[in-house]
Design a protein around this motif. Structure first.
Motif, PDB file in Angstrom:
ATOM      1  N   TYR A  88       1.217  -1.280  -0.135  1.00  0.00           N
ATOM      2  CA  TYR A  88       0.515   0.191   0.075  1.00  0.00           C
ATOM      3  C   TYR A  88       0.797   0.904   0.317  1.00  0.00           C
ATOM      4  CZ  TYR A  88      -3.328  -3.691   0.953  1.00  0.00           C
ATOM      5  OH  TYR A  88      -4.299  -4.702   1.109  1.00  0.00           O
ATOM      6  N   LEU A  89       2.109   1.448   0.593  1.00  0.00           N
ATOM      7  CA  LEU A  89       2.638   2.625   0.730  1.00  0.00           C
ATOM      8  C   LEU A  89       3.501   2.523  -1.076  1.00  0.00           C
ATOM      9  CD1 LEU A  89       5.275   1.916   3.749  1.00  0.00           C
ATOM     10  CD2 LEU A  89       3.074   2.970   3.843  1.00  0.00           C
ATOM     11  N   ARG A  90       3.875   1.543  -1.578  1.00  0.00           N
ATOM     12  CA  ARG A  90       4.419   1.313  -2.800  1.00  0.00           C
ATOM     13  C   ARG A  90       3.026   1.644  -4.309  1.00  0.00           C
ATOM     14  NH1 ARG A  90       9.981   0.413  -3.071  1.00  0.00           N
ATOM     15  NH2 ARG A  90       9.610   0.450  -5.381  1.00  0.00           N
ATOM     16  N   GLU A  91       2.038   1.067  -3.686  1.00  0.00           N
ATOM     17  CA  GLU A  91       0.617   1.925  -4.776  1.00  0.00           C
ATOM     18  C   GLU A  91      -0.416   2.634  -4.471  1.00  0.00           C
ATOM     19  OE1 GLU A  91      -1.169  -2.380  -5.153  1.00  0.00           O
ATOM     20  OE2 GLU A  91       1.159  -3.321  -4.951  1.00  0.00           O
ATOM     21  N   ASN A  92      -0.628   3.174  -3.364  1.00  0.00           N
ATOM     22  CA  ASN A  92      -1.396   4.386  -3.106  1.00  0.00           C
ATOM     23  C   ASN A  92      -0.922   5.443  -2.339  1.00  0.00           C
ATOM     24  OD1 ASN A  92      -2.697   1.310  -2.609  1.00  0.00           O
ATOM     25  ND2 ASN A  92      -4.354   2.023  -3.740  1.00  0.00           N
TER      26      ASN A  92
ATOM     27  N   ALA B 162      13.633   4.949  -1.001  1.00  0.00           N
ATOM     28  CA  ALA B 162      13.715   3.518  -0.879  1.00  0.00           C
ATOM     29  C   ALA B 162      12.736   2.605  -0.545  1.00  0.00           C
ATOM     30  CB  ALA B 162      14.586   3.417   0.985  1.00  0.00           C
ATOM     31  N   ILE B 163      11.710   3.057   0.457  1.00  0.00           N
ATOM     32  CA  ILE B 163      10.412   3.232   0.340  1.00  0.00           C
ATOM     33  C   ILE B 163       9.506   2.749  -0.794  1.00  0.00           C
ATOM     34  CG2 ILE B 163       8.476   2.924   2.137  1.00  0.00           C
ATOM     35  CD1 ILE B 163      10.803   1.951   3.393  1.00  0.00           C
ATOM     36  N   VAL B 164       9.047   4.310  -1.514  1.00  0.00           N
ATOM     37  CA  VAL B 164       8.055   4.303  -2.336  1.00  0.00           C
ATOM     38  C   VAL B 164       8.370   4.117  -3.682  1.00  0.00           C
ATOM     39  CG1 VAL B 164       6.839   5.184  -0.696  1.00  0.00           C
ATOM     40  CG2 VAL B 164       7.643   7.064  -1.737  1.00  0.00           C
ATOM     41  N   GLY B 165       9.619   4.925  -3.733  1.00  0.00           N
ATOM     42  CA  GLY B 165      10.407   5.027  -5.688  1.00  0.00           C
ATOM     43  C   GLY B 165      10.598   6.186  -5.670  1.00  0.00           C
ATOM     44  N   THR B 166      11.238   6.061  -6.733  1.00  0.00           N
ATOM     45  CA  THR B 166      11.089   7.398  -7.533  1.00  0.00           C
ATOM     46  C   THR B 166      10.100   7.925  -8.375  1.00  0.00           C
ATOM     47  OG1 THR B 166      12.202   6.569  -9.713  1.00  0.00           O
ATOM     48  CG2 THR B 166      14.193   7.378  -8.102  1.00  0.00           C
ATOM     49  N   GLU B 167       9.117   6.982  -8.830  1.00  0.00           N
ATOM     50  CA  GLU B 167       8.325   7.647  -9.503  1.00  0.00           C
ATOM     51  C   GLU B 167       6.894   8.342  -7.934  1.00  0.00           C
ATOM     52  OE1 GLU B 167       7.206   3.128  -8.184  1.00  0.00           O
ATOM     53  OE2 GLU B 167       8.932   4.037  -9.041  1.00  0.00           O
TER      54      GLU B 167
END
Length: 328
Positions: free
Chosen positions: A249-253, A272-277
């Motif tokens: 959910y941290l990376r998709e929402n 590191a957690i959610v990505g550069t995008e």
């Protein structure tokens, strides 16, 4: 490189009057922060604001009403929200290369708030909405679901802006010192940020994102503390009974933004957690405003690749909010 700040605030005399008339001014200590030069800059949507944007190196601001916005103002907030949004739409139309907007919503009237969000996205060209943390009602409560469902349908991101914790929480955790220290501790010192981050985690744990998987939320101040405890939060997977691991959910929402906290190690943790995008730029104007070219300097000196710098500066926001006016 175009630089867009997505958490940049304004205020109006009508809202100040409503806060006072409703008694909210006496209940929410953070309202007192909107005074002096801060108040002047919140009210100004042209001359000084544009000059300071140029000075800091910011090309565009995404305007949003400062906390506590219209939370707790009741039925009268419906017409007020419409007037505020119409006024900001006029400003954005006058300066299309300098301003965008997030919708101000009458959150105590959920169905009307959803209708206003739809009007703002489809008719006014707004890019998303702002909701505030704080108070006795959490964002995962049933009253907010029509707003969040509408936001998902419209592909409109929602910024969770910090608000003062409920009085019971302030008394339990942020009291025992001088009134000035109590207020600071409960708001910008720590309480605001814990409260906003907790709201996102409550949305996860309540299954809101399982019901609304495309819903996108934004947290300021590099994720309002939760990114720094991602490993501990993930330990709840064994009891949470969610469709996905909590880290998903941290990376998709979730998108996170700087809010004027220009620290490279915070940027590193967010990546590191959610990505550069999923990193966005913001200065938290006028609360975090500092003289000089500091905003652009942070962008230019951070150790992202040139492509990732462009994503951070404007690309991620433009991708997130693309074609919102044609959503159905």
């Amino acid at each position: 490189m175009k630089l867009i700040g997505i958490e940049e605030h304004f205020l109006t005399e009508e809202v100040c009057g409503a806060w006072k008339a409703s008694g909210l001014e006496a209940k929410d200590p953070s309202i007192a922060f909107n005074s002096g030069v801060i108040k002047r800059r919140l009210f100004d949507i042209a001359d000084e604001r544009l000059a300071l944007m140029d000075e800091s190196g910011l090309d565009m601001q995404v305007l949003s009403l400062t906390s506590p916005a219209l939370h707790g103002l009741g039925p009268a907030s419906v017409g007020m929200a419409q007037r505020i949004n119409d006024g900001i739409a006029e400003v954005a139309a006058r300066y299309p290369s300098r301003f965008q907007a997030l919708a101000t919503l009458p959150v105590s009237m959920p169905d009307e708030a959803a209708n206003e969000l739809e009007r703002c996205i489809k008719s006014l060209g707004f890019k998303g909405a702002l909701l505030c943390s704080g108070g006795a009602e959490h964002l995962d409560s049933p009253g907010y679901f029509p707003i969040l469902s509408c936001a998902e349908t419209l592909n409109a991101p929602v910024l969770i802006h910090p608000g003062a914790p409920d009085i019971a929480v302030r008394n339990a955790y942020y009291s025992g010192f001088s009134p000035e220290v109590n207020t600071a501790f409960a708001t910008y010192g720590l309480g605001w940020h814990y409260d906003a981050g907790i709201q996102f985690i409550r949305l996860v744990l309540s299954g809101t994102f399982d019901r609304l998987p495309a819903l996108q939320m934004i947290l300021g101040h590099w994720g309002e503390l939760i990114l720094f405890y991602a490993e501990r939060l993930a330990a709840m997977d064994r009891v949470a009974n969610l469709k996905l691991p909590l880290a998903s959910y941290l990376r998709e929402n979730l998108y996170v933004t700087a809010s004027g906290m220009f620290f490279s190690h915070f940027l590193d943790r967010a990546v590191a957690i959610v990505g550069t995008e999923r990193i966005l730029f913001s200065t938290d104007y006028p609360f975090q405003y500092r003289t000089g070219n500091e905003a652009r300097q942070f962008l230019e000196t951070c150790h992202l690749s040139e492509n990732d710098k462009a994503a951070f500066a404007h690309g991620n926001w433009m991708r997130l909010t693309r074609d919102r006016s044609t959503a159905n």
